[in-house]
Each structure stands twice: as C-alpha cells, then as structure tokens.
Design an enzyme around this catalytic site. Structure first.
Site, PDB file in Angstrom:
ATOM      1  N   GLU A 134      42.637  49.342  57.619  1.00 59.34           N
ATOM      2  CA  GLU A 134      43.464  50.357  56.971  1.00 59.34           C
ATOM      3  C   GLU A 134      44.367  50.948  58.045  1.00 59.34           C
ATOM      4  OE1 GLU A 134      41.647  53.102  54.197  1.00 59.34           O
ATOM      5  OE2 GLU A 134      43.067  54.669  54.766  1.00 59.34           O
ATOM      6  N   ASN A 189      41.132  59.374  47.199  1.00 61.62           N
ATOM      7  CA  ASN A 189      40.143  60.075  48.007  1.00 61.62           C
ATOM      8  C   ASN A 189      39.881  61.448  47.361  1.00 61.62           C
ATOM      9  OD1 ASN A 189      39.106  61.891  49.949  1.00 61.62           O
ATOM     10  ND2 ASN A 189      39.648  60.479  51.573  1.00 61.62           N
ATOM     11  N   ARG A 236      31.343  68.866  55.514  1.00 57.67           N
ATOM     12  CA  ARG A 236      32.209  69.982  55.097  1.00 57.67           C
ATOM     13  C   ARG A 236      32.686  69.843  53.665  1.00 57.67           C
ATOM     14  NH1 ARG A 236      37.514  68.829  58.806  1.00 57.67           N
ATOM     15  NH2 ARG A 236      35.949  68.782  60.441  1.00 57.67           N
ATOM     16  N   THR A 270      40.996  63.355  59.786  1.00 59.96           N
ATOM     17  CA  THR A 270      40.945  62.239  60.743  1.00 59.96           C
ATOM     18  C   THR A 270      42.287  62.156  61.486  1.00 59.96           C
ATOM     19  OG1 THR A 270      39.663  61.166  59.022  1.00 59.96           O
ATOM     20  CG2 THR A 270      40.241  59.833  60.929  1.00 59.96           C
ATOM     21  N   HIS A 318      38.643  66.424  48.608  1.00 54.51           N
ATOM     22  CA  HIS A 318      39.051  67.824  48.464  1.00 54.51           C
ATOM     23  C   HIS A 318      38.663  68.442  47.120  1.00 54.51           C
ATOM     24  CE1 HIS A 318      40.449  67.708  52.425  1.00 54.51           C
ATOM     25  NE2 HIS A 318      41.353  66.777  52.182  1.00 54.51           N
ATOM     26  N   GLU A 323      33.912  56.300  53.462  1.00 51.49           N
ATOM     27  CA  GLU A 323      34.496  56.461  54.795  1.00 51.49           C
ATOM     28  C   GLU A 323      33.462  57.127  55.666  1.00 51.49           C
ATOM     29  OE1 GLU A 323      37.978  58.861  55.357  1.00 51.49           O
ATOM     30  OE2 GLU A 323      39.037  57.650  53.901  1.00 51.49           O
ATOM     31  N   HIS A 350      34.615  60.529  51.999  1.00 53.05           N
ATOM     32  CA  HIS A 350      34.313  60.556  53.433  1.00 53.05           C
ATOM     33  C   HIS A 350      33.101  61.448  53.655  1.00 53.05           C
ATOM     34  CE1 HIS A 350      36.070  61.287  57.764  1.00 53.05           C
ATOM     35  NE2 HIS A 350      34.823  60.890  57.782  1.00 53.05           N
ATOM     36  N   HIS A 390      46.661  57.938  54.761  1.00 53.05           N
ATOM     37  CA  HIS A 390      46.618  59.200  55.497  1.00 53.05           C
ATOM     38  C   HIS A 390      47.973  59.884  55.463  1.00 53.05           C
ATOM     39  CE1 HIS A 390      45.297  62.359  58.096  1.00 53.05           C
ATOM     40  NE2 HIS A 390      44.082  61.908  57.912  1.00 53.05           N
ATOM     41  N   ARG A 398      31.303  63.235  56.117  1.00 56.69           N
ATOM     42  CA  ARG A 398      31.488  63.651  57.517  1.00 56.69           C
ATOM     43  C   ARG A 398      30.173  64.142  58.087  1.00 56.69           C
ATOM     44  NH1 ARG A 398      37.175  64.529  58.900  1.00 56.69           N
ATOM     45  NH2 ARG A 398      36.334  65.213  60.889  1.00 56.69           N
TER      46      ARG A 398
HETATM   47  N1  PXP Z   1      42.361  57.040  54.758  1.00 57.91           N
HETATM   48  C1  PXP Z   1      41.533  57.533  55.695  1.00 57.91           C
HETATM   49  C2  PXP Z   1      40.845  56.563  56.600  1.00 57.91           C
HETATM   50  C3  PXP Z   1      41.293  58.910  55.812  1.00 57.91           C
HETATM   51  O1  PXP Z   1      40.457  59.375  56.766  1.00 57.91           O
HETATM   52  C4  PXP Z   1      41.894  59.776  54.884  1.00 57.91           C
HETATM   53  C5  PXP Z   1      41.596  61.248  54.935  1.00 57.91           C
HETATM   54  O2  PXP Z   1      40.256  61.471  54.711  1.00 57.91           O
HETATM   55  C6  PXP Z   1      42.745  59.230  53.909  1.00 57.91           C
HETATM   56  C7  PXP Z   1      42.986  57.862  53.877  1.00 57.91           C
HETATM   57  C8  PXP Z   1      43.429  60.086  52.893  1.00 57.91           C
HETATM   58  O3  PXP Z   1      44.323  60.921  53.552  1.00 57.91           O
HETATM   59  P1  PXP Z   1      45.066  62.069  52.755  1.00 57.91           P
HETATM   60  O4  PXP Z   1      44.021  63.003  52.252  1.00 57.91           O
HETATM   61  O5  PXP Z   1      45.969  62.673  53.793  1.00 57.91           O
HETATM   62  O6  PXP Z   1      45.816  61.398  51.635  1.00 57.91           O
END
Ligand code: PXP
Length: 241
Positions: free
Chosen positions: A150, A6, A48, A100, A9, A69, A42, A190, A44
């Site tokens: 997931e 992901n 952001r 999330t 960031h 996402e 993602h 997550h 959003r």
């Molecule tokens: N899976 C989902 C559905 C999420 O919403 C997120 C965070 O956006 C992640 C995985 C990744 O989480 P993390 O950034 O904490 O590794």
C-alpha cells in the site's frame, strides 16, 4: 478499482465518551451498502480507537473483506492469527503520532518483517506492506514475500504547493508501475479526500484505495452510506476518464 473504508474514526467518536455508540456493526453495514469493497480497522498499541473486541467480532457483520492494520509486534501478530482477517496491512507505529506518519522501514526491519510476513501468510492472511513510493525499497519488499503493497499517499495529500504535489504524484506513478511489473498488487492510501482522490485513482496499476478520515467526516452531513457512495463514484469516474 476497489475502495476499502477505514472505520477507525467511528470508534474514535465512541471512545471519546466510552459509550456503546456509534456502533461498529452499523458502520460496517452502512459502508458496504455504499459500495465499499472492504473494511479496514487499525488496532493500535494504545487502543485509542479500535478495540480488540471490534476486530474479534467484525466477521459477524462483514459481507466483504476485513483488512486489519497493525504494527509487526508479537502482540499484534498473535491477535491477527486469532482473527484471521482476509488482509493484514503492516504499518509503522509511534505512540505519540496523530496518525501513521510514514511508510515502513522495510530495509531496517529486515528479518523481523520477513518473519512477520511468513507467520501471517502461513495462516492464509494476505499481507500488505505500507510503504513510501520509493523504488529503492522494491528489492527489500520482494524479499519479504508479501504479495501486496500500500503506497503512502500522505506526502501527496499534504503537499504545500502544486509543484510538490506533482512531484509526489510522479513518485507514486513510478512506484506503482515498477511494483506492478514485479508482480505485486499495488494499493494506496492515507490523507485522500474528495478533492485529491482523482489523480491517485487515475493511476492504472493501483488496485485499491484505503480511505478513512475524509469519509467519516463527510458522513456527519450525509451519512456513512452516502459518503462512501460519493467517494467510490469519484474514484471510478477518475479511473474511466
Ligand atoms: N492506509 C493506512 C495504512 C493508514 O494507516 C491509514 C490511516 O489509518 C489509512 C490508509 C487511511 O487514512 P485516512 O484516514 O487519512 O484516509
């Protein structure tokens, strides 16, 4: 076992100053060189981090799969139908949250979720539902027709002590086994980091982990390619142990 990285960031850093860098295209190339099997972004409601343009142009740089996402809103479904990502993970979204915070209310969302799944899968998008590891949700999950779930690992990752962590791990194991036996592909994610990933990666029914924050944080010191490579190595080592 597959790793979806992901890269939200990377965009968080860019949006902090509204600069053109760091580049999403470079981030995609780096994580793919590091062994990522897919890229997650993602989009959003408040934009952001990831922007519409990032999602719309990602296919130009990708050699793997794009997992978009998003919340199951009309706006997001319309964008997903334009982007046609390989995968779409439907998540709950609250404006004020830092990230999330929980799985989808699959039972409460009822018909709205079923319609969203149908619209996406009719266009060839593989739908995944982000859910709590609660076997009581299974009937409602199967009713949506989504082929993938997931499992939310946030409670496991944030557990206050070993006992709570072990209890949550058992919930993840039980949900993974039950959902897999019912014919679903089971992913998880997550809050996973280099220290806590092994126990989740060792669950045999889990096909893919989606990890973002810890990889992008580690990338500050070793680069995104190496940070991805290290995470994938830890997952694979846990799986073959
Ligand atoms: N899976 C989902 C559905 C999420 O919403 C997120 C965070 O956006 C992640 C995985 C990744 O989480 P993390 O950034 O904490 O590794």
């Amino acid at each position: 076992m597959k790793l979806g990285v992901n890269i939200d960031h990377v965009a968080t850093l860019r949006q902090a100053r509204h600069t053109p860098y760091p580049s999403i295209a470079e981030a995609i190339r780096a994580v793919e060189r590091g062994g990522a099997d897919g890229i997650t972004m993602h989009l959003r409601e408040d934009r952001r981090h990831i922007q519409d343009e990032d999602i719309l142009t990602a296919h130009q740089y990708l050699n793997t799969r794009l997992n978009m996402e998003m919340a199951a809103t009309e706006e997001m479904i319309a964008i997903a139908l334009k982007v046609r990502p390989a995968d779409c993970c439907i998540v709950p979204e609250k404006r004020e949250e830092l990230t999330t915070e929980g799985g989808l209310d699959v039972i409460g969302m009822g018909e709205r979720l079923i319609r969203a799944c149908q619209e996406l899968s009719n266009c060839g998008v593989r739908v995944s539902l982000f859910v709590e590891p609660d076997t009581k949700l299974l009937k409602a999950i199967l009713a949506t027709g989504a082929p993938v779930i997931e499992l939310h690992t946030g409670t496991y990752a944030n557990a206050a002590n070993e006992k709570a962590r072990e209890a949550e791990l058992q919930r993840l194991e039980s949900m993974a086994a039950t959902a897999h036996a019912a014919g679903l592909q089971v992913n998880a994610g997550h809050g996973l980091d280099y220290e806590n990933v092994a126990a989740v990666a060792a669950i045999p029914e889990i096909a893919e982990l989606n990890i973002g924050h810890s990889i992008v944080a580690r990338a500050l010191f070793v680069g995104l390619e190496q940070a991805t490579r290290e995470m994938k190595a830890r997952m694979l080592a846990a799986r073959s142990a």
